[in-house]
Design a protein around this motif. Structure first.
Motif, short mmCIF file in Angstrom:
data_model
loop_
_atom_site.label_atom_id
_atom_site.label_comp_id
_atom_site.label_asym_id
_atom_site.label_seq_id
_atom_site.Cartn_x
_atom_site.Cartn_y
_atom_site.Cartn_z
N VAL A 197 -62.44 136.96 -7.31
CA VAL A 197 -60.97 137.05 -7.37
C VAL A 197 -60.40 135.64 -7.55
CG1 VAL A 197 -60.82 139.13 -5.95
CG2 VAL A 197 -60.71 136.89 -4.84
N LYS A 198 -59.16 135.60 -8.02
CA LYS A 198 -58.43 134.33 -8.12
C LYS A 198 -57.15 134.49 -7.31
CE LYS A 198 -55.89 133.00 -11.84
NZ LYS A 198 -54.57 132.80 -11.20
N LEU A 199 -56.75 133.41 -6.65
CA LEU A 199 -55.43 133.41 -6.01
C LEU A 199 -54.78 132.04 -6.14
CD1 LEU A 199 -55.82 131.96 -3.00
CD2 LEU A 199 -56.80 134.17 -2.45
N GLY A 225 -59.71 129.20 -7.31
CA GLY A 225 -58.39 128.73 -6.88
C GLY A 225 -57.48 128.53 -8.09
N HIS A 226 -56.23 128.18 -7.82
CA HIS A 226 -55.26 127.98 -8.90
C HIS A 226 -54.15 127.08 -8.35
CE1 HIS A 226 -52.59 130.14 -12.18
NE2 HIS A 226 -52.31 128.85 -12.10
N VAL A 227 -54.04 125.86 -8.85
CA VAL A 227 -53.00 124.93 -8.38
C VAL A 227 -52.23 124.35 -9.57
CG1 VAL A 227 -54.37 124.35 -6.31
CG2 VAL A 227 -54.46 122.85 -8.29
N GLY A 257 -58.75 124.21 -17.02
CA GLY A 257 -57.39 123.82 -17.37
C GLY A 257 -56.65 124.83 -18.23
N ILE A 258 -55.35 124.88 -18.00
CA ILE A 258 -54.42 125.59 -18.91
C ILE A 258 -53.18 124.71 -18.92
CG2 ILE A 258 -53.87 127.24 -17.00
CD1 ILE A 258 -52.93 129.18 -19.31
N GLY A 259 -53.03 123.96 -19.99
CA GLY A 259 -51.95 122.97 -20.01
C GLY A 259 -52.26 121.79 -19.13
N VAL A 291 -63.89 136.20 -17.84
CA VAL A 291 -62.74 137.02 -18.23
C VAL A 291 -61.88 137.20 -16.99
CG1 VAL A 291 -61.97 139.29 -19.01
CG2 VAL A 291 -63.97 138.23 -20.07
N LEU A 292 -60.63 136.79 -17.08
CA LEU A 292 -59.69 136.94 -15.97
C LEU A 292 -58.71 138.07 -16.27
CD1 LEU A 292 -58.23 135.86 -13.32
CD2 LEU A 292 -56.78 134.54 -14.90
N VAL A 293 -58.65 139.05 -15.37
CA VAL A 293 -57.58 140.04 -15.47
C VAL A 293 -56.40 139.41 -14.75
CG1 VAL A 293 -56.88 142.43 -15.07
CG2 VAL A 293 -59.29 141.89 -15.48
N GLY A 294 -55.61 138.65 -15.50
CA GLY A 294 -54.55 137.84 -14.92
C GLY A 294 -53.34 138.66 -14.54
N ASP A 295 -52.59 138.16 -13.54
CA ASP A 295 -51.35 138.86 -13.21
C ASP A 295 -50.31 138.60 -14.30
OD1 ASP A 295 -50.69 136.24 -12.60
OD2 ASP A 295 -49.87 136.67 -10.62
N SER A 296 -50.66 137.78 -15.30
CA SER A 296 -49.80 137.63 -16.48
C SER A 296 -49.64 138.98 -17.18
CB SER A 296 -50.40 136.60 -17.45
OG SER A 296 -51.77 136.88 -17.71
N LEU A 297 -50.46 139.96 -16.81
CA LEU A 297 -50.29 141.28 -17.42
C LEU A 297 -48.92 141.86 -17.07
CD1 LEU A 297 -50.66 144.08 -15.48
CD2 LEU A 297 -52.99 143.27 -15.38
N GLY A 322 -60.67 139.12 -10.91
CA GLY A 322 -59.40 139.82 -10.72
C GLY A 322 -58.38 138.89 -10.07
N ASP A 323 -57.15 138.93 -10.57
CA ASP A 323 -56.12 138.01 -10.11
C ASP A 323 -55.30 138.67 -9.00
OD1 ASP A 323 -54.76 135.64 -10.17
OD2 ASP A 323 -53.71 136.02 -12.06
N MET A 324 -55.29 138.08 -7.82
CA MET A 324 -54.56 138.69 -6.70
C MET A 324 -53.06 138.53 -6.90
SD MET A 324 -57.09 137.93 -3.52
CE MET A 324 -56.30 139.20 -2.55
N VAL A 347 -61.57 125.96 -9.82
CA VAL A 347 -60.12 125.92 -9.59
C VAL A 347 -59.39 125.75 -10.93
CG1 VAL A 347 -60.13 123.42 -9.01
CG2 VAL A 347 -58.23 124.87 -8.25
N VAL A 348 -58.40 126.62 -11.13
CA VAL A 348 -57.55 126.52 -12.32
C VAL A 348 -56.48 125.46 -12.09
CG1 VAL A 348 -55.81 127.77 -13.71
CG2 VAL A 348 -57.92 128.94 -13.01
N LEU A 349 -56.26 124.61 -13.08
CA LEU A 349 -55.18 123.61 -13.03
C LEU A 349 -54.19 123.98 -14.13
CD1 LEU A 349 -57.30 120.29 -12.89
CD2 LEU A 349 -56.63 121.80 -10.99
#
Ligand code: KIV
Length: 294
Positions: A123-125, A147-149, A213-215, A52-58, A94-96, A190-192
């Motif tokens: 955490v994710k950044l 990670g997230h790229v 992946g997301i997209g 579960v990611l508390v994304g900064d998409s919030l 948690g999303d930084m 790592v999120v792509l």
């Protein structure tokens, strides 16, 4: 699996850990979803999600901002802490937020807040080569990092909008280097986001940590989507890569509009929603003489 089939019953076992997610490279697909508070955290957890990611998409779906840039550390901690109360099994990440990891020291301090105040387990950044020192420092402090790229929404101004990334061979090579830098710095996954499937496949083969992946097509080690997109709660902006599994926004508006009509027409509350006294107490109350105040 068809869209109508349910996932496995969520395990009642102990919480998922970051090393367990890391060990799922090339194994059973990793399921991830965002959540932002106690009730959405509980719903996502009970659906059997691994992460579960508390994304900064919030910033967009909860706070109504245009992009993710305005959400603050304090707001992220507040929502992460609330979500943690509903999540019993999944790994809580948690999303930084934007500008919270511009230096190594700042990154470690803020990642620490997600763990101690927000009760997240990782955490994710966003970013690759440029944030590798921050990832390493956070990992060295004992905090797992995701990670997230690709399309990193905190760089929306530089990209000129929410646009797919890595569409040229040169850009694809840079993304592979970013993902490898994230891995080398010690990230567990790592999120792509929003990249061509061919590039996602290349990266998935080029790193030893799971890709989420997301997209990014159906070639990654796991998938993540935004809760509000999946449930049809946010229609201001729906990327092509989203699959909507319910129309809860529409259903909610219809339900609330029926409530409005019921109240206006005197049909709510009904008998079942009303508290009654016992007969003897009703007898007593009728004997009370009440003078109306002038
Ligand atoms: O903030 C978010 O929701 C995210 C996911 C889309 C990966 O970063």
């Amino acid at each position: 699996m068809s869209t109508t089939q349910k996932s496995q019953t969520p395990s009642k076992a102990r919480p998922v850990t970051a090393p367990e997610i890391q060990a799922r490279k090339n194994g059973q697909k990793i399921t991830c979803m965002t959540a932002y508070d106690y009730s959405s955290g509980m719903i996502v957890d009970q659906a059997g999600m691994d992460v579960v990611l508390v994304g900064d998409s919030l910033a967009m779906v909860i706070l109504g901002h245009e992009d993710t840039l305005s959400v603050t550390m304090d707001e992220m901690i507040h929502h992460t802490r609330a979500t943690s109360r509903g999540v019993k099994h999944a790994l809580l990440v948690g999303d930084m937020p934007f500008m919270s990891y511009t230096t190594v020291d700042k990154a470690v301090d803020n990642a620490g807040r997600f763990i101690s105040e927000g009760r997240a387990k990782a955490v994710k950044l966003e970013g690759g080569v440029s944030v590798a020192p921050q990832i390493k420092a956070i990992v060295d402090a004992g905090i797992p990092v995701m990670g997230h790229v690709g399309l990193t929404p905190q760089h929306v101004a530089r990209f000129g909008g929410f646009k797919a990334q890595g569409k040229s061979a040169e850009a694809a090579r840079a993304l592979v280097e970013d993902a490898q830098a994230v891995e080398e710095a010690g990230a567990f996954a790592v999120v792509l986001e929003a990249i061509p499937v061919e590039v996602a496949e290349l990266i998935t083969k080029a790193v030893n940590i799971p890709t989420i992946g997301i997209g990014a097509g159906n070639v990654t080690d796991g998938q993540i989507l935004v809760y509000h997109d999946v449930l049809g709660l946010f229609d201001r902006f729906t990327p092509k890569f989203v699959r909507q599994y319910a129309e809860l926004g529409k259903t909610s508006t219809e339900a609330l509009s029926t409530y409005c009509t019921n109240v206006q027409q005197g049909h709510f509350p009904g008998d079942k929603n009303t508290i009654y006294m016992s007969d003897d107490q009703v007898g007593q109350i009728r004997k009370i003489k009440i003078k109306k105040k002038k």
